[in-house]
Design an enzyme around this catalytic site. Structure first.
Site, PDB file in Angstrom:
ATOM      1  N   GLU A   1       0.839  -1.191   0.000  1.00  0.00           N
ATOM      2  CA  GLU A   1       0.000   0.000   0.000  1.00  0.00           C
ATOM      3  C   GLU A   1       0.877   1.245   0.000  1.00  0.00           C
ATOM      4  OE1 GLU A   1      -2.070  -0.966   3.836  1.00  0.00           O
ATOM      5  OE2 GLU A   1      -1.585   1.139   4.196  1.00  0.00           O
TER       6      GLU A   1
ATOM      7  N   CYS B   1      -3.181  -4.869   4.020  1.00  0.00           N
ATOM      8  CA  CYS B   1      -2.092  -5.710   4.539  1.00  0.00           C
ATOM      9  C   CYS B   1      -2.070  -7.114   3.957  1.00  0.00           C
ATOM     10  CB  CYS B   1      -2.164  -5.777   6.063  1.00  0.00           C
ATOM     11  SG  CYS B   1      -1.830  -4.192   6.830  1.00  0.00           S
TER      12      CYS B   1
ATOM     13  N   THR C   1       2.911   1.725  15.160  1.00  0.00           N
ATOM     14  CA  THR C   1       3.156   0.402  14.577  1.00  0.00           C
ATOM     15  C   THR C   1       3.487   0.419  13.088  1.00  0.00           C
ATOM     16  OG1 THR C   1       0.771   0.181  14.237  1.00  0.00           O
ATOM     17  CG2 THR C   1       1.688  -0.831  16.231  1.00  0.00           C
TER      18      THR C   1
ATOM     19  N   ARG D   1     -12.203   0.475  17.131  1.00  0.00           N
ATOM     20  CA  ARG D   1     -12.484  -0.885  17.606  1.00  0.00           C
ATOM     21  C   ARG D   1     -13.059  -1.786  16.524  1.00  0.00           C
ATOM     22  NH1 ARG D   1     -14.773   0.267  23.700  1.00  0.00           N
ATOM     23  NH2 ARG D   1     -12.884   1.297  24.398  1.00  0.00           N
TER      24      ARG D   1
ATOM     25  N   THR E   1     -11.756  -2.463  13.885  1.00  0.00           N
ATOM     26  CA  THR E   1     -10.680  -3.232  13.257  1.00  0.00           C
ATOM     27  C   THR E   1     -10.507  -4.607  13.902  1.00  0.00           C
ATOM     28  OG1 THR E   1      -9.028  -2.266  14.710  1.00  0.00           O
ATOM     29  CG2 THR E   1      -9.364  -1.186  12.607  1.00  0.00           C
TER      30      THR E   1
ATOM     31  N   HIS F   1      -1.173 -12.404  10.323  1.00  0.00           N
ATOM     32  CA  HIS F   1      -0.921 -10.962  10.198  1.00  0.00           C
ATOM     33  C   HIS F   1      -0.703 -10.362  11.591  1.00  0.00           C
ATOM     34  CE1 HIS F   1      -0.935  -6.893   9.043  1.00  0.00           C
ATOM     35  NE2 HIS F   1      -2.097  -6.618   9.602  1.00  0.00           N
TER      36      HIS F   1
ATOM     37  N   ASN G   1       4.266  -3.307  12.533  1.00  0.00           N
ATOM     38  CA  ASN G   1       3.394  -3.875  11.513  1.00  0.00           C
ATOM     39  C   ASN G   1       3.927  -3.487  10.140  1.00  0.00           C
ATOM     40  OD1 ASN G   1       1.344  -4.641   9.807  1.00  0.00           O
ATOM     41  ND2 ASN G   1      -0.220  -3.295  10.700  1.00  0.00           N
TER      42      ASN G   1
ATOM     43  N   SER H   1      -7.203  -5.205   5.439  1.00  0.00           N
ATOM     44  CA  SER H   1      -8.397  -4.416   5.725  1.00  0.00           C
ATOM     45  C   SER H   1      -9.198  -4.209   4.460  1.00  0.00           C
ATOM     46  CB  SER H   1      -8.003  -3.061   6.320  1.00  0.00           C
ATOM     47  OG  SER H   1      -7.473  -3.256   7.599  1.00  0.00           O
TER      48      SER H   1
END
Lengths: 133, 353
Positions: free
Chosen positions: B87, B119, B160, B207, B209, B242, B274, B304
């Site tokens: 990305e 991701c 992250t 949240r 996520t 992940h 991440n 995502s």
């Protein structure tokens, strides 16, 4: 506008592609049409291994505009294992970590971006050899 | 549920390579700048990797690709596809893969395109490569997942969003270091995290996520794959999920019945953050570095938007010879040069002249 020049140089810049003389075996980088050793015109493309040692180095503080964002940076004379000496930036290393004779290897890194909307140019730099296991 | 994914021809990984930049920033340093004394015990990771000022997804893909070629020991010209999932492609229009293919001497008889699925763009590239080789279209294909992820200064993601990834050369099972047993992909329209056109930083649904996104999709992909292959958690030596932080992959693994011994080797996020499209696959390379012939490894990404790709690989004898031909993932993780927030801010373009 650097596009035509970089397009022509991409194999040199990305893969250290020079020439080897088919008559005397002399290596050249950048590539040559005529051998500087025996004057033969029989020159074959040759990709250098990218392994070498630092012959000497310096830190650049004053530079041309396109590299202004990168100062201070290191530039070195590199002796390639095939016997050719070239000039290149060092990367992934601090000035106090560099020593004359230090083994280095070629990596492709960003040279510079042509403003906010122009092309990004990539090419060879050298860094301490990544051998870790 | 649908059948699991298997190509017509048996395929596997014939070469793999990792790359993580040498620089790190401590989570406590980011917290010091944006939260002052209020940091305490709630930081999601210890530190994250930071790309050097001359690194981007293209240069890092070349590094990982070179490592994969060293392990595969094949003629790069035989690779007929190069797909890079990220990305953070340096260009909005102009494929990263053209530069990488030229630099790795794969060009010109190859197809190349940039993949994007947050991701899971890296495993998306792997799925395509497995299918491309498995159908007989090509002998070899290279799939890369690589990112130099950006987080808005002070945002939760800034702690992250890191840099790194891995490259894989997919080829015939007879040459494989790890053979594919099967795969499964699970995708729904779930807007948990996104970045609109021309925006520099992504937005996330806080949240949202967690349960509807990360946990639901990985759970569905992994459970379906295990059912399809008639396997249970104890059949796997290692897993890599992940890793958006330290907590999510542990929680997911334990809920699905995996143990600490199975997930620790591939869990890299506490030390590098991440790495987005490179996250689960970089953890997977760490498990390959540790694996022995016969070991079964489970890889499951999450992207995502949202979706998950799950794969089961079985390690072959060939891995033993290939491992030491390129730097190990652990070596990349352990080399670290810590930078402060000002250096990081300059390199990442958060401050400009």
């Amino acid at each position: 506008m650097d596009i035509p020049r970089y397009w022509r140089l991409k194999d040199q810049r990305y893969r250290l592609q020079g020439t080897v003389c088919e008559d005397c075996g002399h290596y050249s980088f950048p590539p040559r049409l005529v051998c500087p050793n025996c004057k033969s015109k029989r020159q074959k493309p040759f990709a250098f291994s990218g392994k070498g040692t630092v012959f000497s180095f310096t830190t650049i503080y004053q530079t041309i505009e396109r590299y202004q964002d990168q100062v201070p940076y290191l530039v070195a004379l590199i002796d390639l294992e095939e016997g050719v000496r070239i000039t290149a930036q060092l990367t992934d290393v601090d000035s106090d970590e560099v020593e004359i004779g230090m083994p280095v290897e070629m990596v492709v890194r960003k040279f510079y971006a042509d403003g906010d909307n122009g092309p990004i140019f990539y090419g060879y730099k050298f860094r301490p050899i990544a051998t870790g296991s | 549920m649908n059948d699991i994914l298997r190509p017509i021809k048996s395929v596997g990984i014939v070469g793999y390579g990792a790359y993580v930049p040498r620089y790190r920033i401590k989570a406590s340093e980011i917290s010091r700048v944006w939260r002052g004394e209020q940091d305490g015990n709630h930081l999601p990771i210890k530190q994250k990797s930071v790309p050097g000022p001359d690194e981007d997804t293209i240069t890092m893909s070349i590094e990982a690709g070179k490592n994969a070629l060293k392990r595969a020991a094949i003629n790069p010209k035989k690779i007929r596809a190069l797909w890079i999932g990220s990305e953070s492609h340096p260009y909005a229009v102009k494929p990263s893969g053209t530069v990488v293919a030229q630099a790795l001497d794969i060009f010109p008889a190859n197809t190349s395109g940039d993949m994007e699925f947050a991701c899971k763009a890296g495993t998306e590239a792997m799925q395509a490569a497995l299918g491309y080789v498995g159908s007989g279209m090509a002998q070899y294909a290279m799939a890369v997942g690589m990112d130099t992820a950006q987080g808005r200064p002070g945002d939760a993601l800034e702690y992250t969003a890191a840099a790194g990834g891995a490259a894989f050369i997919i080829g015939p099972a007879s040459e494989a270091l790890a053979e594919l047993e099967g795969a499964f992909s699970y995708v729904t329209d779930t807007p948990d995290f996104f970045r609109r056109n021309y925006e520099k930083y992504p937005q996330h649904g806080n949240r949202f996520t967690g349960d509807p996104a990360y946990f639901h999709h990985i759970r569905a992909a992994v459970q379906t794959l295990m059912e399809g292959l008639n396997l249970k958690p104890s059949n796997f030596k290692y897993i890599s999920f992940h890793q958006p932080n330290s907590k999510f992959p542990r929680k997911m693994a334990e809920e699905l019945g995996f143990t600490k011994e199975q997930y620790t080797t591939g869990l890299l996020s506490p030390l590098i953050g991440n790495v987005y499209a490179g996250s689960s696959i970089l953890g997977f390379t760490a498990t390959l570095d540790a694996a022995q012939p016969g070991d079964r490894i489970l890889l499951a990404s999450f992207g995502s938007g949202a979706g998950s790709d799950a794969f089961s690989f079985v390690v072959t004898e060939r891995l033993l010879q290939a491992k030491a031909k390129a730097p190990s993932t652990r070596w990349y993780i352990q080399r670290e040069t810590v930078v402060d927030y000002t250096t990081y801010a300059r390199w990442r373009g958060k401050i400009r002249k």
